[in-house]
Design a protein around this motif. Sequence first.
Motif, PDB file in Angstrom:
ATOM      1  N   GLU A  20      12.727   1.471  -4.298  1.00 34.42           N
ATOM      2  CA  GLU A  20      11.811   0.390  -4.665  1.00 34.42           C
ATOM      3  C   GLU A  20      12.286  -0.418  -5.867  1.00 34.42           C
ATOM      4  O   GLU A  20      11.743  -1.469  -6.167  1.00 34.42           O
ATOM      5  CB  GLU A  20      10.403   0.932  -4.924  1.00 34.42           C
ATOM      6  N   SER A  21      13.336   0.083  -6.552  1.00 33.91           N
ATOM      7  CA  SER A  21      13.853  -0.633  -7.717  1.00 33.91           C
ATOM      8  C   SER A  21      15.290  -0.191  -7.984  1.00 33.91           C
ATOM      9  O   SER A  21      15.743   0.831  -7.471  1.00 33.91           O
ATOM     10  CB  SER A  21      13.003  -0.341  -8.955  1.00 33.91           C
ATOM     11  N   TYR A  22      15.981  -0.976  -8.807  1.00 35.34           N
ATOM     12  CA  TYR A  22      17.325  -0.577  -9.222  1.00 35.34           C
ATOM     13  C   TYR A  22      17.279   0.710 -10.022  1.00 35.34           C
ATOM     14  O   TYR A  22      18.145   1.580  -9.884  1.00 35.34           O
ATOM     15  CB  TYR A  22      17.995  -1.670 -10.056  1.00 35.34           C
ATOM     16  N   GLU A  23      16.249   0.857 -10.844  1.00 36.49           N
ATOM     17  CA  GLU A  23      16.102   2.078 -11.644  1.00 36.49           C
ATOM     18  C   GLU A  23      15.976   3.309 -10.753  1.00 36.49           C
ATOM     19  O   GLU A  23      16.572   4.347 -11.020  1.00 36.49           O
ATOM     20  CB  GLU A  23      14.885   1.975 -12.575  1.00 36.49           C
ATOM     21  N   ALA A  24      15.192   3.190  -9.685  1.00 34.10           N
ATOM     22  CA  ALA A  24      15.026   4.315  -8.762  1.00 34.10           C
ATOM     23  C   ALA A  24      16.346   4.656  -8.087  1.00 34.10           C
ATOM     24  O   ALA A  24      16.682   5.837  -7.923  1.00 34.10           O
ATOM     25  CB  ALA A  24      13.961   3.987  -7.721  1.00 34.10           C
ATOM     26  N   LEU A  25      17.104   3.646  -7.723  1.00 36.90           N
ATOM     27  CA  LEU A  25      18.396   3.886  -7.087  1.00 36.90           C
ATOM     28  C   LEU A  25      19.340   4.604  -8.042  1.00 36.90           C
ATOM     29  O   LEU A  25      19.961   5.607  -7.698  1.00 36.90           O
ATOM     30  CB  LEU A  25      19.012   2.548  -6.646  1.00 36.90           C
ATOM     31  N   VAL A  26      19.436   4.102  -9.267  1.00 37.44           N
ATOM     32  CA  VAL A  26      20.343   4.679 -10.253  1.00 37.44           C
ATOM     33  C   VAL A  26      19.954   6.105 -10.612  1.00 37.44           C
ATOM     34  O   VAL A  26      20.814   6.943 -10.874  1.00 37.44           O
ATOM     35  CB  VAL A  26      20.390   3.780 -11.516  1.00 37.44           C
ATOM     36  N   ASN A  27      18.669   6.400 -10.598  1.00 41.18           N
ATOM     37  CA  ASN A  27      18.213   7.741 -10.961  1.00 41.18           C
ATOM     38  C   ASN A  27      18.139   8.707  -9.785  1.00 41.18           C
ATOM     39  O   ASN A  27      17.780   9.864  -9.959  1.00 41.18           O
ATOM     40  CB  ASN A  27      16.862   7.651 -11.664  1.00 41.18           C
ATOM     41  N   ASP A  28      18.516   8.256  -8.607  1.00 41.69           N
ATOM     42  CA  ASP A  28      18.525   9.119  -7.420  1.00 41.69           C
ATOM     43  C   ASP A  28      19.739  10.044  -7.490  1.00 41.69           C
ATOM     44  O   ASP A  28      20.882   9.581  -7.495  1.00 41.69           O
ATOM     45  CB  ASP A  28      18.597   8.246  -6.165  1.00 41.69           C
ATOM     46  N   PRO A  29      19.534  11.358  -7.543  1.00 42.62           N
ATOM     47  CA  PRO A  29      20.666  12.290  -7.640  1.00 42.62           C
ATOM     48  C   PRO A  29      21.558  12.293  -6.389  1.00 42.62           C
ATOM     49  O   PRO A  29      22.691  12.777  -6.446  1.00 42.62           O
ATOM     50  CB  PRO A  29      20.000  13.650  -7.865  1.00 42.62           C
ATOM     51  N   GLU A  30      21.077  11.739  -5.282  1.00 43.47           N
ATOM     52  CA  GLU A  30      21.889  11.682  -4.076  1.00 43.47           C
ATOM     53  C   GLU A  30      22.850  10.494  -4.069  1.00 43.47           C
ATOM     54  O   GLU A  30      23.723  10.412  -3.217  1.00 43.47           O
ATOM     55  CB  GLU A  30      20.992  11.626  -2.838  1.00 43.47           C
ATOM     56  N   ILE A  31      22.702   9.572  -5.014  1.00 43.82           N
ATOM     57  CA  ILE A  31      23.595   8.424  -5.114  1.00 43.82           C
ATOM     58  C   ILE A  31      24.784   8.820  -5.977  1.00 43.82           C
ATOM     59  O   ILE A  31      24.644   9.179  -7.143  1.00 43.82           O
ATOM     60  CB  ILE A  31      22.871   7.200  -5.731  1.00 43.82           C
ATOM     61  N   ASP A  32      25.983   8.741  -5.385  1.00 41.02           N
ATOM     62  CA  ASP A  32      27.194   9.163  -6.083  1.00 41.02           C
ATOM     63  C   ASP A  32      27.892   8.033  -6.823  1.00 41.02           C
ATOM     64  O   ASP A  32      28.563   8.258  -7.829  1.00 41.02           O
ATOM     65  CB  ASP A  32      28.204   9.753  -5.081  1.00 41.02           C
ATOM     66  N   VAL A  33      27.800   6.820  -6.306  1.00 37.65           N
ATOM     67  CA  VAL A  33      28.518   5.683  -6.871  1.00 37.65           C
ATOM     68  C   VAL A  33      27.720   4.419  -6.567  1.00 37.65           C
ATOM     69  O   VAL A  33      26.993   4.375  -5.574  1.00 37.65           O
ATOM     70  CB  VAL A  33      29.952   5.601  -6.294  1.00 37.65           C
ATOM     71  N   VAL A  34      27.853   3.411  -7.424  1.00 35.65           N
ATOM     72  CA  VAL A  34      27.117   2.164  -7.226  1.00 35.65           C
ATOM     73  C   VAL A  34      28.098   1.001  -7.171  1.00 35.65           C
ATOM     74  O   VAL A  34      28.993   0.888  -8.005  1.00 35.65           O
ATOM     75  CB  VAL A  34      26.087   1.933  -8.354  1.00 35.65           C
ATOM     76  N   TYR A  35      27.904   0.143  -6.176  1.00 36.48           N
ATOM     77  CA  TYR A  35      28.634  -1.121  -6.062  1.00 36.48           C
ATOM     78  C   TYR A  35      27.651  -2.232  -6.393  1.00 36.48           C
ATOM     79  O   TYR A  35      26.588  -2.327  -5.779  1.00 36.48           O
ATOM     80  CB  TYR A  35      29.180  -1.311  -4.642  1.00 36.48           C
ATOM     81  N   ILE A  36      27.990  -3.063  -7.368  1.00 39.15           N
ATOM     82  CA  ILE A  36      27.120  -4.160  -7.776  1.00 39.15           C
ATOM     83  C   ILE A  36      27.681  -5.459  -7.217  1.00 39.15           C
ATOM     84  O   ILE A  36      28.760  -5.896  -7.616  1.00 39.15           O
ATOM     85  CB  ILE A  36      26.992  -4.228  -9.310  1.00 39.15           C
ATOM     86  N   GLY A  37      26.952  -6.036  -6.285  1.00 34.32           N
ATOM     87  CA  GLY A  37      27.370  -7.285  -5.658  1.00 34.32           C
ATOM     88  C   GLY A  37      26.303  -8.353  -5.802  1.00 34.32           C
ATOM     89  O   GLY A  37      26.210  -9.251  -4.978  1.00 34.32           O
ATOM     90  N   SER A  38      25.517  -8.262  -6.859  1.00 35.85           N
ATOM     91  CA  SER A  38      24.428  -9.211  -7.109  1.00 35.85           C
ATOM     92  C   SER A  38      24.977 -10.487  -7.754  1.00 35.85           C
ATOM     93  O   SER A  38      26.176 -10.602  -7.999  1.00 35.85           O
ATOM     94  CB  SER A  38      23.394  -8.561  -8.026  1.00 35.85           C
ATOM     95  N   VAL A  39      24.089 -11.419  -8.075  1.00 31.81           N
ATOM     96  CA  VAL A  39      24.529 -12.638  -8.760  1.00 31.81           C
ATOM     97  C   VAL A  39      25.087 -12.272 -10.137  1.00 31.81           C
ATOM     98  O   VAL A  39      24.664 -11.291 -10.759  1.00 31.81           O
ATOM     99  CB  VAL A  39      23.393 -13.678  -8.870  1.00 31.81           C
TER     100      VAL A  39
END
Length: 119
Positions: A20-39
């Motif tokens: 529901e938010s970038y914060e939720a994504l970043v704090n999800d322990p199942e997310i190993d890496v983040v690709y930022i393709g925003s503006v």
Amino acid sequence: RSEASATKFAESHGVQKVHESYEALVNDPEIDVVYIGSVADTHFELAKMCLEAKKPTLVEKPLALNYDEAKKLVELAREQDTFLMEGMWSRFFPAMKKARSIVDSGEIGDIVCVQGDFG
């Protein structure tokens, strides 16, 4: 961006998990890496958030809007011992590796000026 639009996108593209938010994504322990393709004007804050959460982060170019922002991200990545890279795709082309090898060998002398164009 809303949870509803993310859910709709996920359903139409076979994505199994929605945040529901970038914060939720970043704090999800199942997310190993983040690709930022925003503006571009959001890159600094999003990358900073990822690095603070110790998420390895790949940021589409530009890494940041200015030198100060880029320097802060690099320093934070070092402090957090977390991978950070700008998504500069040409860096890994075999031709670039060959050019770097030629320059490093001294084969063409000292480089005093470089001009390039993809056009």
